[in-house]
Design a protein around this motif. Structure first.
Motif, mmCIF file in Angstrom:
data_model
loop_
_atom_site.group_PDB
_atom_site.id
_atom_site.type_symbol
_atom_site.label_atom_id
_atom_site.label_comp_id
_atom_site.label_asym_id
_atom_site.label_seq_id
_atom_site.Cartn_x
_atom_site.Cartn_y
_atom_site.Cartn_z
ATOM 1 N N ALA A 1 -6.797 5.589 1.000
ATOM 2 C CA ALA A 1 -6.204 5.387 2.394
ATOM 3 C C ALA A 1 -5.298 4.246 2.555
ATOM 4 O O ALA A 1 -4.123 4.285 3.077
ATOM 5 C CB ALA A 1 -7.028 5.584 3.371
ATOM 6 N N TRP A 2 -5.728 3.213 2.172
ATOM 7 C CA TRP A 2 -4.768 1.830 2.106
ATOM 8 C C TRP A 2 -3.577 2.059 1.471
ATOM 9 O O TRP A 2 -2.620 1.721 1.492
ATOM 10 C CB TRP A 2 -5.871 0.642 2.009
ATOM 11 N N ASP A 3 -3.908 2.496 0.260
ATOM 12 C CA ASP A 3 -2.727 2.645 -0.836
ATOM 13 C C ASP A 3 -1.892 3.602 -0.381
ATOM 14 O O ASP A 3 -0.329 3.328 -0.431
ATOM 15 C CB ASP A 3 -3.425 3.186 -2.352
ATOM 16 N N LEU A 4 -2.107 4.532 0.192
ATOM 17 C CA LEU A 4 -1.085 5.691 0.821
ATOM 18 C C LEU A 4 -0.346 4.891 1.933
ATOM 19 O O LEU A 4 0.718 5.279 2.167
ATOM 20 C CB LEU A 4 -1.836 6.894 1.384
ATOM 21 N N ALA A 5 -1.001 4.214 2.811
ATOM 22 C CA ALA A 5 -0.414 3.336 3.936
ATOM 23 C C ALA A 5 0.776 2.529 3.295
ATOM 24 O O ALA A 5 1.846 2.275 3.615
ATOM 25 C CB ALA A 5 -1.398 2.724 4.782
ATOM 26 N N TYR A 6 0.254 1.764 2.501
ATOM 27 C CA TYR A 6 1.364 0.744 1.768
ATOM 28 C C TYR A 6 2.471 1.397 1.203
ATOM 29 O O TYR A 6 3.579 1.090 1.252
ATOM 30 C CB TYR A 6 0.632 -0.161 0.749
ATOM 31 N N ALA B 1 0.033 -0.524 9.147
ATOM 32 C CA ALA B 1 -0.642 -0.265 8.053
ATOM 33 C C ALA B 1 -2.203 0.336 8.499
ATOM 34 O O ALA B 1 -2.502 1.446 7.935
ATOM 35 C CB ALA B 1 -0.977 -1.326 7.210
ATOM 36 N N LEU B 2 -2.728 -0.336 9.504
ATOM 37 C CA LEU B 2 -3.920 0.177 10.058
ATOM 38 C C LEU B 2 -3.757 1.630 10.599
ATOM 39 O O LEU B 2 -4.965 2.627 10.450
ATOM 40 C CB LEU B 2 -4.620 -0.699 11.115
ATOM 41 N N ASP B 3 -2.688 1.777 11.236
ATOM 42 C CA ASP B 3 -2.628 3.067 12.006
ATOM 43 C C ASP B 3 -2.390 4.213 10.667
ATOM 44 O O ASP B 3 -3.035 5.411 10.840
ATOM 45 C CB ASP B 3 -1.345 3.391 12.732
ATOM 46 N N LEU B 4 -1.480 4.015 9.666
ATOM 47 C CA LEU B 4 -1.658 4.914 8.750
ATOM 48 C C LEU B 4 -2.809 5.077 7.765
ATOM 49 O O LEU B 4 -2.956 5.984 7.434
ATOM 50 C CB LEU B 4 -0.286 4.389 7.718
ATOM 51 N N MET B 5 -3.568 3.915 7.451
ATOM 52 C CA MET B 5 -4.720 4.012 6.873
ATOM 53 C C MET B 5 -5.458 5.019 7.762
ATOM 54 O O MET B 5 -6.130 6.178 7.095
ATOM 55 C CB MET B 5 -5.420 2.750 6.717
ATOM 56 N N ARG B 6 -5.686 5.197 8.857
ATOM 57 C CA ARG B 6 -6.472 5.817 9.582
ATOM 58 C C ARG B 6 -6.162 7.471 9.798
ATOM 59 O O ARG B 6 -6.825 8.104 9.557
ATOM 60 C CB ARG B 6 -6.625 5.318 11.194
ATOM 61 N N SER B 7 -4.758 7.413 9.468
ATOM 62 C CA SER B 7 -4.170 8.835 9.588
ATOM 63 C C SER B 7 -4.761 9.428 8.235
ATOM 64 O O SER B 7 -4.663 10.683 8.073
ATOM 65 C CB SER B 7 -2.679 8.607 9.913
#
Length: 206
Positions: free
Chosen positions: A8-13, A61-67
């Motif tokens: 999920a973090w990689d997708l956010a980045y 980044a945190l919001d995108l990771m959570r999504s």
């Protein structure tokens, strides 16, 4: 380490870099892996040439990771069995840079956390790569760091565990990722890892 939140973090980045006309490479992913949120924002601001935007980039980044996380989260191969085996024979802790409640909520979806101590970055003064989370975890387990194993998938986490005096097992996400550790395995279901952790009287922390 135990669950696939890094996906999920990689997708956010990926999304943040694309918004700024850049692409993430493996060196970027290695640098970002294991960082606390403040350090993530500082790295993104420097890498994307947005020096005044570190806090905003961290929150994005945190919001995108959570999504993404509910769609991609799953136990890492071998994690469920390993935690069950360790928890039945050794004191076990999870030491993370993430907030304690977030770590616990994610882990409870897949693991029985009975008797497992969770130490998040919000419980200590300094995040990894400082040793605070590992020292706090060892204190909670009443375990001497020198007799305690740490499983780590990042240079940041390994540095924290080494600074705390633990024996570090590196379980990198990619074969080309190297960082200092006492033992290196390819995955959590590696038989050499089980032999090391279950064949000696040591504690297990992550």
């Amino acid at each position: 380490m135990l669950i696939t939140t890094e996906v999920a973090w990689d997708l956010a980045y990926d999304a943040i870099f694309a918004q700024h006309g850049a692409a993430v490479d493996e060196a970027d992913r290695d640098r970002l892996r294991g960082l606390d949120l403040t350090a993530v924002g500082l790295f993104l601001a420097e890498r994307l040439h947005r020096p005044a935007s570190s806090s905003a980039l961290a929150e994005e980044a945190l919001d995108l990771m959570r999504s993404h996380v509910d769609r991609v989260i799953a136990p890492m191969p071998g994690a469920t069995q390993l935690v069950a085996e360790l928890a039945g024979t050794r004191p076990v802790a999870v030491a993370s840079n993430a907030p304690t409640d977030v770590v616990e909520a994610h882990l409870r979806r897949f693991f029985d956390l009975s008797g497992v101590v969770i130490v998040g970055g919000d419980m200590v003064d300094a995040p990894k790569p400082q040793p605070d989370v590992y020292l706090a975890a060892c204190a909670a387990l009443a375990s001497d760091p020198a007799d305690t194993w740490a499983l780590e998938d990042s240079a940041t986490g390994a540095a924290a565990a080494l600074a705390a005096g633990l024996c570090v097992v590196g379980v990198p996400h990619t074969a080309g990722s190297f960082f200092p550790c006492h033992m290196r395995v390819g995955s959590l279901d590696d038989p050499h890892l089980r032999q090391a952790l279950l064949g000696e009287t040591t504690s297990g922390t992550r």
